[in-house]
Write a protein that holds these residues in place. Structure first.
Motif, PDB file in Angstrom:
ATOM      1  N   SER A   7     110.224  16.594   8.503  1.00  0.00           N
ATOM      2  CA  SER A   7     110.250  15.339   9.241  1.00  0.00           C
ATOM      3  C   SER A   7     111.704  15.048   9.554  1.00  0.00           C
ATOM      4  CB  SER A   7     109.646  14.228   8.389  1.00  0.00           C
ATOM      5  OG  SER A   7     109.823  12.987   9.026  1.00  0.00           O
ATOM      6  N   GLN A   8     112.038  14.994  10.836  1.00  0.00           N
ATOM      7  CA  GLN A   8     113.442  14.800  11.189  1.00  0.00           C
ATOM      8  C   GLN A   8     113.871  13.357  10.999  1.00  0.00           C
ATOM      9  OE1 GLN A   8     114.759  16.259  14.929  1.00  0.00           O
ATOM     10  NE2 GLN A   8     114.756  18.363  14.258  1.00  0.00           N
ATOM     11  N   THR A   9     114.991  13.223  10.350  1.00  0.00           N
ATOM     12  CA  THR A   9     115.683  11.952  10.212  1.00  0.00           C
ATOM     13  C   THR A   9     117.145  12.233  10.522  1.00  0.00           C
ATOM     14  OG1 THR A   9     116.246  12.298   7.877  1.00  0.00           O
ATOM     15  CG2 THR A   9     114.117  11.230   8.339  1.00  0.00           C
ATOM     16  N   PRO A  10     117.931  11.205  10.752  1.00  0.00           N
ATOM     17  CA  PRO A  10     119.362  11.476  10.963  1.00  0.00           C
ATOM     18  C   PRO A  10     119.960  12.282   9.799  1.00  0.00           C
ATOM     19  CG  PRO A  10     118.864   9.247  11.645  1.00  0.00           C
ATOM     20  CD  PRO A  10     117.605   9.791  10.983  1.00  0.00           C
ATOM     21  N   PHE A  11     119.600  11.909   8.569  1.00  0.00           N
ATOM     22  CA  PHE A  11     120.139  12.641   7.419  1.00  0.00           C
ATOM     23  C   PHE A  11     119.672  14.094   7.416  1.00  0.00           C
ATOM     24  CE2 PHE A  11     119.656  14.433   3.198  1.00  0.00           C
ATOM     25  CZ  PHE A  11     120.984  14.428   2.789  1.00  0.00           C
ATOM     26  N   SER A  12     118.400  14.346   7.675  1.00  0.00           N
ATOM     27  CA  SER A  12     117.898  15.729   7.605  1.00  0.00           C
ATOM     28  C   SER A  12     118.612  16.638   8.600  1.00  0.00           C
ATOM     29  CB  SER A  12     116.377  15.782   7.818  1.00  0.00           C
ATOM     30  OG  SER A  12     116.041  15.514   9.170  1.00  0.00           O
ATOM     31  N   ILE A  13     118.986  16.084   9.737  1.00  0.00           N
ATOM     32  CA  ILE A  13     119.715  16.870  10.747  1.00  0.00           C
ATOM     33  C   ILE A  13     121.110  17.231  10.224  1.00  0.00           C
ATOM     34  CG2 ILE A  13     120.773  16.730  13.043  1.00  0.00           C
ATOM     35  CD1 ILE A  13     118.233  15.049  13.834  1.00  0.00           C
ATOM     36  N   HIS A  14     121.788  16.255   9.617  1.00  0.00           N
ATOM     37  CA  HIS A  14     123.130  16.529   9.062  1.00  0.00           C
ATOM     38  C   HIS A  14     123.046  17.448   7.840  1.00  0.00           C
ATOM     39  CE1 HIS A  14     125.597  13.931  11.582  1.00  0.00           C
ATOM     40  NE2 HIS A  14     124.594  13.062  11.559  1.00  0.00           N
ATOM     41  N   ALA A  15     122.034  17.254   7.009  1.00  0.00           N
ATOM     42  CA  ALA A  15     121.872  18.105   5.826  1.00  0.00           C
ATOM     43  C   ALA A  15     121.599  19.549   6.242  1.00  0.00           C
ATOM     44  CB  ALA A  15     120.753  17.579   4.936  1.00  0.00           C
ATOM     45  N   ALA A  16     120.764  19.738   7.255  1.00  0.00           N
ATOM     46  CA  ALA A  16     120.480  21.098   7.735  1.00  0.00           C
ATOM     47  C   ALA A  16     121.762  21.772   8.209  1.00  0.00           C
ATOM     48  CB  ALA A  16     119.443  21.060   8.853  1.00  0.00           C
ATOM     49  N   ALA A  17     122.612  21.028   8.916  1.00  0.00           N
ATOM     50  CA  ALA A  17     123.887  21.594   9.370  1.00  0.00           C
ATOM     51  C   ALA A  17     124.730  22.031   8.181  1.00  0.00           C
ATOM     52  CB  ALA A  17     124.642  20.573  10.222  1.00  0.00           C
ATOM     53  N   TYR A  18     124.757  21.209   7.126  1.00  0.00           N
ATOM     54  CA  TYR A  18     125.520  21.565   5.930  1.00  0.00           C
ATOM     55  C   TYR A  18     124.987  22.841   5.296  1.00  0.00           C
ATOM     56  CZ  TYR A  18     127.045  21.835   1.143  1.00  0.00           C
ATOM     57  OH  TYR A  18     127.543  22.315  -0.047  1.00  0.00           O
ATOM     58  N   ARG A  66     127.759  10.744   4.443  1.00  0.00           N
ATOM     59  CA  ARG A  66     128.002   9.456   5.104  1.00  0.00           C
ATOM     60  C   ARG A  66     126.757   8.917   5.808  1.00  0.00           C
ATOM     61  NH1 ARG A  66     133.931  10.883   7.235  1.00  0.00           N
ATOM     62  NH2 ARG A  66     135.061   9.979   5.482  1.00  0.00           N
ATOM     63  N   CYS A  67     125.795   9.765   6.089  1.00  0.00           N
ATOM     64  CA  CYS A  67     124.601   9.365   6.834  1.00  0.00           C
ATOM     65  C   CYS A  67     123.580   8.700   5.896  1.00  0.00           C
ATOM     66  CB  CYS A  67     123.992  10.607   7.483  1.00  0.00           C
ATOM     67  SG  CYS A  67     122.657  10.234   8.618  1.00  0.00           S
ATOM     68  N   PRO A  68     123.032   7.539   6.278  1.00  0.00           N
ATOM     69  CA  PRO A  68     122.034   6.892   5.425  1.00  0.00           C
ATOM     70  C   PRO A  68     120.795   7.782   5.240  1.00  0.00           C
ATOM     71  CG  PRO A  68     122.764   5.410   7.174  1.00  0.00           C
ATOM     72  CD  PRO A  68     123.321   6.775   7.482  1.00  0.00           C
ATOM     73  N   VAL A  69     120.196   7.677   4.068  1.00  0.00           N
ATOM     74  CA  VAL A  69     118.973   8.432   3.780  1.00  0.00           C
ATOM     75  C   VAL A  69     117.764   7.516   3.875  1.00  0.00           C
ATOM     76  CG1 VAL A  69     120.156  10.132   2.340  1.00  0.00           C
ATOM     77  CG2 VAL A  69     119.188   8.089   1.278  1.00  0.00           C
ATOM     78  N   ALA A  70     116.595   8.128   4.073  1.00  0.00           N
ATOM     79  CA  ALA A  70     115.364   7.357   4.239  1.00  0.00           C
ATOM     80  C   ALA A  70     114.469   7.398   3.009  1.00  0.00           C
ATOM     81  CB  ALA A  70     114.601   7.879   5.461  1.00  0.00           C
ATOM     82  N   THR A  71     114.658   8.391   2.147  1.00  0.00           N
ATOM     83  CA  THR A  71     113.757   8.561   1.007  1.00  0.00           C
ATOM     84  C   THR A  71     114.540   8.951  -0.246  1.00  0.00           C
ATOM     85  OG1 THR A  71     113.441  10.929   1.375  1.00  0.00           O
ATOM     86  CG2 THR A  71     111.940   9.441   2.572  1.00  0.00           C
ATOM     87  N   SER A  72     113.859   8.871  -1.369  1.00  0.00           N
ATOM     88  CA  SER A  72     114.503   9.298  -2.617  1.00  0.00           C
ATOM     89  C   SER A  72     114.745  10.807  -2.608  1.00  0.00           C
ATOM     90  CB  SER A  72     113.666   8.881  -3.825  1.00  0.00           C
ATOM     91  OG  SER A  72     112.367   9.420  -3.740  1.00  0.00           O
TER      92      SER A  72
END
Length: 111
Positions: A7-18, A66-72
């Protein structure tokens, strides 16, 4: 860590890049650094190729933190990125810790 975005979220996109940047850095290190002695003339070429990979890993990791997360689950992954990249040694680490704490409070319903 394998990168699978369900499920794409702003955080998941940045985490995938990392995670992708980290995997590239590790593959390059394992393939090229091992056979080189420190006094090998090719060492400077390795360093030149290594630097942009480390920069990409570092920059994408900081952006993910730095990107807000949506879930635990995303919060746990953010903490893993922070720890894996040893961000507590970074200049500005207190700001990153404050961001993680704010996420934890928000997700936990603590004010």
């Amino acid at each position: 860590m394998s990168v699978t975005i369900t499920s794409q979220t702003p955080f998941s996109i940045h985490a995938a890049a990392y995670w992708i940047a980290r995997e590239s850095y590790e593959k390059h290190r394992d393939q090229c650094q091992g056979p080189l002695a420190q006094d090998d003339p090719l060492q400077s070429h390795y360093d030149d190729a290594y630097t942009p990979l480390v920069d990409a890993m570092t920059d994408s990791g900081v952006n993910a933190v730095r990107c807000p997360v949506a879930t635990s689950a995303e919060l746990a992954q953010k903490i893993e990125i922070f720890a894996r990249d040893e961000m507590d040694d970074y200049e500005g680490s207190k700001e990153l810790i404050a961001i993680i704490l704010a996420d934890a409070k928000r997700i936990g319903g603590v004010e």
